[in-house]
Design an enzyme around this catalytic site. Structure first.
Site, PDB file in Angstrom:
ATOM      1  N   TYR A 266       0.740  -1.203  -0.117  1.00 46.82           N
ATOM      2  CA  TYR A 266       0.156  -0.002   0.027  1.00 46.82           C
ATOM      3  C   TYR A 266       0.987   1.269  -0.057  1.00 46.82           C
ATOM      4  CZ  TYR A 266      -3.625  -2.850   1.954  1.00 46.82           C
ATOM      5  OH  TYR A 266      -4.711  -3.598   2.246  1.00 46.82           O
TER       6      TYR A 266
ATOM      7  N   TYR B 173      -7.351 -10.664   0.342  1.00 44.19           N
ATOM      8  CA  TYR B 173      -8.138  -9.510   0.417  1.00 44.19           C
ATOM      9  C   TYR B 173      -8.618  -9.048  -1.124  1.00 44.19           C
ATOM     10  CZ  TYR B 173      -9.535  -4.573   0.843  1.00 44.19           C
ATOM     11  OH  TYR B 173     -10.449  -3.351   0.540  1.00 44.19           O
ATOM     12  N   LYS B 174      -7.477  -9.219  -2.004  1.00 48.30           N
ATOM     13  CA  LYS B 174      -7.781  -8.918  -3.137  1.00 48.30           C
ATOM     14  C   LYS B 174      -8.383  -9.956  -3.980  1.00 48.30           C
ATOM     15  CE  LYS B 174      -4.615  -5.007  -3.724  1.00 48.30           C
ATOM     16  NZ  LYS B 174      -5.572  -3.885  -3.854  1.00 48.30           N
TER      17      LYS B 174
ATOM     18  N   HIS C 120     -13.308   2.075   5.399  1.00 47.99           N
ATOM     19  CA  HIS C 120     -12.094   1.288   5.170  1.00 47.99           C
ATOM     20  C   HIS C 120     -11.891   0.216   6.137  1.00 47.99           C
ATOM     21  CE1 HIS C 120     -11.313   4.888   2.407  1.00 47.99           C
ATOM     22  NE2 HIS C 120     -10.701   3.721   1.673  1.00 47.99           N
TER      23      HIS C 120
ATOM     24  N   ARG D  48      -5.148   8.595  -8.193  1.00 47.76           N
ATOM     25  CA  ARG D  48      -4.232   7.483  -7.753  1.00 47.76           C
ATOM     26  C   ARG D  48      -4.602   6.156  -8.311  1.00 47.76           C
ATOM     27  NH1 ARG D  48      -6.189   4.180  -3.197  1.00 47.76           N
ATOM     28  NH2 ARG D  48      -4.067   3.268  -2.905  1.00 47.76           N
TER      29      ARG D  48
ATOM     30  N   ASN E 152      -5.538   2.113  -7.941  1.00 51.39           N
ATOM     31  CA  ASN E 152      -5.653   0.770  -7.184  1.00 51.39           C
ATOM     32  C   ASN E 152      -5.961  -0.034  -8.093  1.00 51.39           C
ATOM     33  OD1 ASN E 152      -5.636  -0.543  -4.873  1.00 51.39           O
ATOM     34  ND2 ASN E 152      -7.548   0.376  -4.211  1.00 51.39           N
TER      35      ASN E 152
END
Lengths: 314, 347, 197
Positions: free
Chosen positions: B37, B316-317, B193, B223, B225
């Site tokens: 991150y 998580y992804k 979050h 940004r 992600n």
């Protein structure tokens, strides 16, 4: 983002207060804004550029012009005097895009606005927004005398707009204003520190949640004795003149510091102190009592220094 | 109209495809061979000509089909679009921002004529022509945020600032990476979050919130992600997890190159003028491994990133179950050669 | 029986710090049978807290309060029946009104959602957890709410999907999130366990 505008109107609202109107020189549209927003005005004088922030008083949804009202501070470091004595209609002036540190909470069931003296300014744009959004509100405006109450000219005559002139015996009764307001009311105060504290204390006594109590107290940076600071990363020494703020001196020396309100309210220019032999003269509303005493933080927009050496983590 | 729009689907038969132009302009999210991150924020818009960073709101060959997919999702589940009552003004701000930007950036596709608050909007790709009164809700068929985001690619969150925090009080979310707007609407920055692993400990959110609060009018940022998705599906919502979840287990060594997609989010941030709210558009780009590997640098780098990623993040992804197959497939494109800095392919 | 201590969790999971008297300020109190004990304890610590209190009891009789007589007591059979009454009290309330909630997470979640919608900041609502740790769960798929969930996973009482119990909590809805546990591998369901505090 900077805007190069033209001064198109100056009006004396009261012996000490002038209203200024700025427009795009080519007649273009300016960014609209939200009630309570301010702009930063650049005031170049000789080598230095002073920058003061002023609340916008014009209609926030009208992009044809920005208007501000400035009270002349004869003891100040020169910003308001510059605006009062050096600026004429037709002059060019550089301002920032609007920014808001005092926005209305549009969830509120009712808004109570309390102004003291020149603190009326942010409410002038807010009440236009409240009218347009059809939100219930009441405004209380306290001043010593009618002559000093420059805002009266700019206020609508309405049942929910109350003017309290202490010279006429009509002092503002905060208890009566705050007591019995419906759940979901928010109160906003702008004016002298004493008024802000009085409203906060009264609201607390009545059991109001802290998050329903808002205030804006930012003022122009005060002048003082000249002093020097050292930039930790480069060893560079920066001199701050008597009528210059530390932030302005850093900017003049090309040391980059983030900022927004330039009045000690927003916290954006918060800078760490790496060495301090002397006393920081804190003039901001941002740092806590503990932080002030520790002398490890400074708000360069407002605060000054007296002593042998102040080194900043920049 | 100069732009060609694909006729394609994001569900069922999944006919979604990337043309060579789309492959060349794909916003590959990794600027180095490892991933953790970071706040990785840049000014927006701005970037090489033809990239999705060039314009305020990128319009590409998937525009028309993405809007059709959104329509299907909304018809099945209207709660994907929500606006708490105090956010209508922010919706108008967003509508203005998008209409003005698109009309300026894509004059052959969009046209906006304004006479005071009397506005005339023309959207050629979607065949829409509408006269309405700005700030007058009854002159649009739905709320202003819904109206404009039914015509704009990507998800949208509108964040209300108060008490030194940001509150997700409105949004249009039909192409999300597994989070529910209906559940999260009204939450503050830390609450919505909360399910993200590790990041809190790393202080990522404190820094990100501080940054977001300082975004001023006239300054915009972006940004990137990313996550991984099986099949080119926009609607990977928790609401429909029981429908798309089984597809995750259909990956084989033979089909992984075609069926496994890298899903990139181009997130942008705008301070809105009248409401002082923040607009947070999240634009989704999908590209399968096969197409990614046509750029040697991307093939090498993606192999290294996915091979070495923290197991919690792989989980998580949502690609931990397929990680081995993905990495094995990508290894054929990694000859161990060094990769150049930055996200753009070596042309 | 004190306020339940829950294990530390993610930021969206509510915590309940227990009731502390704000004196005789106007107050709305809502409690179920287990929570009524917390109101009694509150009144024992400071009797004046009941002087201007409207107490809404859910599923229990006023006798649970013992000698602590509030200004008004309303008995309701369940949360659905209590809702319009609590809404009306909130609607008529003035700034400075205190809100005390005690009992199950479902009750506190539901009433605090009503109160925040009425303009009361969440941080101002006092809550004390008593009694069952059963959760009020919303199925993310069909949006149906299942009350009194004590196991993980559980079966959605509306659509029948098997859901796992998340700590992610929506204060707007006053519910925890339940997500299909066997979405990727239909029929493969982990062993059912009791929810822990």
């Amino acid at each position: 983002m900077k805007l190069a505008l033209k001064v198109t109107e100056i009006e004396q609202l009261s012996p000490l207060v002038k209203r200024f109107r700025f427009e795009d020189p080519k007649g273009g549209s300016l960014p609209v804004f939200s009630g309570g927003a301010h702009i930063t005005v650049e005031m170049p004088e000789g080598e230095i550029i002073r920058r003061n922030s002023y609340s916008l008083i014009s209609d926030p949804y009208d992009g044809t012009a920005y208007e501000i009202a400035i009270r002349r501070e004869d003891q100040g470091r020169g910003g308001s005097l510059y605006m009062h004595t050096k600026v004429s209609e037709g002059d060019e002036i550089t301002v920032s895009a609007p920014s808001n540190l005092f926005q209305l909470d549009l969830r509120a069931r009712k808004h109570v606005l309390i102004a003291g003296g020149i603190g009326i300014t942010p409410f002038l744009s807010q009440l236009k927004q409240l009218d347009m959004e059809l939100k219930p509100y009441e405004l209380h405006y306290a001043a010593r005398s009618r002559a000093e109450a420059a805002g009266i000219k700019l206020l609508p005559e309405a049942a929910h707009v109350h003017v309290h002139i202490s010279e006429e015996g009509a002092r503002m009764d905060l208890g009566a204003i705050l007591d019995g307001q419906p759940l979901g009311t928010h109160v906003y105060t702008c004016g002298p520190d004493g008024l802000i504290t009085a409203v906060a204390d009264q609201a607390a006594r009545l059991g109001w949640p802290k998050t329903s109590v808002h205030s804006e107290a930012f003022t122009a940076p005060p002048p003082g004795e000249p002093f020097e600071v050292v930039i930790a990363s480069t060893g560079q020494t920066v001199s701050v003149k008597a009528d210059q703020s530390l932030l302005e001196a850093l900017e003049a020396a090309k040391v980059e510091v983030d900022y927004s309100c330039r009045g000690g309210a927003c916290g954006r220019c918060h800078t760490k102190v790496t060495a301090c032999d002397g006393r920081i003269l804190h003039n901001d509303h941002w740092l806590s009592e503990g932080e002030r005493a520790a002398q490890k933080d400074i708000m360069p927009c407002m605060s000054r220094f007296k002593g042998a050496r102040l080194e900043l983590d920049l | 109209m100069t732009m060609q729009f694909n006729d394609e689907t994001f569900r069922g038969d999944y006919t979604y495809f990337n043309s060579e132009t789309a492959i060349n302009r794909f916003p590959f999210p990794f600027d180095q061979d490892t991933y953790m991150y970071s706040v990785n924020i840049e000014q927006h818009p701005g970037g090489p000509k033809g990239t999705p960073f060039e314009k305020m709101f990128d319009v590409d060959e998937h525009y028309v089909s993405e809007m059709k997919d959104r329509e299907i999702t909304l018809a099945e589940d209207p709660l994907r679009c929500q606006s708490l009552p105090h956010m209508e003004l922010a919706g108008w701000d967003l509508l203005e921002l998008i209409m003005v930007s698109k009309a300026k950036d894509y004059p052959d596709l969009f046209k906006l004529t304004r006479d005071g608050n009397d506005w005339h909007w023309v959207n050629k790709p979607l065949g829409i022509e509408k006269k309405f009164t700005f700030l007058a809700p009854t002159t649009l068929p739905c709320g202003p945020m819904e109206y404009i985001t039914r015509q704009t690619q990507g998800d949208f969150a509108l964040l209300h600032e108060r008490d030194g925090n940001l509150w997700m009080d409105a949004g249009m979310v039909t192409s999300q990476a597994d989070w529910s707007l209906d559940f999260d609407v009204g939450m503050n920055f830390f609450e919505w979050h909360a399910p993200v692993p590790k990041a809190k400990k790393m202080g990522v959110f404190d820094k990100a919130l501080k940054f977001l609060l300082s975004v001023n009018q006239g300054q915009h940022y972006r940004r990137l992600n990313w996550t991984m998705t099986v099949n080119p599906r926009l609607d990977t919502s928790p609401e429909n997890y029981h429908k798309w979840g089984p597809e995750k287990r259909t990956i084989t060594p033979e089909n992984v190159g075609q069926k496994q997609f890298l899903r990139v989010e181009l997130q942008t941030f705008f301070r809105l003028p009248r409401s002082n709210a923040l607009a947070f558009p999240i634009r989704c780009y999908l590209m399968n491994l096969e197409d990614i590997a046509t750029k040697p640098k991307w093939g090498r780098r993606l192999h290294r990133v996915l091979r070495d990623i923290d197991p919690d993040l792989a989980d998580y992804k949502g690609f931990a179950v397929n990680q081995e197959m993905i990495v094995n497939y990508l290894s054929q494109f990694d000859d161990g050669a060094p990769t150049s800095p930055g996200i753009f392919p070596e042309s | 029986m004190p306020n339940t201590e829950f294990s530390p969790s993610i930021d969206s999971r509510p915590t309940y710090t227990g009731l502390v008297s704000q004196g005789s300020a106007p107050a709305i109190m809502v409690a179920d049978e287990a929570g009524a004990g917390a109101l009694s304890d509150l009144a024992t610590a400071d009797a004046s807290v009941m002087d201007n209190a409207h107490v809404v009891l859910v599923g229990c009789a006023a006798s649970v309060l013992g000698d602590n007589a509030p200004r008004a007591v309303h008995e309701t059979p369940d949360l659905d029946a209590a809702t319009p009454l609590v809404s009306q009290l909130l609607n008529e309330a003035r700034m400075g009104t205190q809100l005390y909630l005690a009992g199950s997470e479902g009750l506190m979640g539901h009433v605090s959602a009503l109160a925040t919608a009425a303009g009361m900041p969440l941080g101002e609502i006092q809550m004390e957890h008593r009694g069952s740790i059963a959760r009020r769960m919303q199925c993310v798929h069909c949006k149906g709410i299942t009350e009194g969930v004590t196991t993980d996973p559980f079966t959605c009482s509306h659509c029948g999907l098997t859901l796992f119990v998340r700590d992610h909590f929506s204060r707007r809805l006053g519910v925890f999130q339940g997500v299909c546990v066997d979405a990727e591998t239909p029929g493969v369901v982990p062993e059912t366990v009791e929810i822990q505090a």
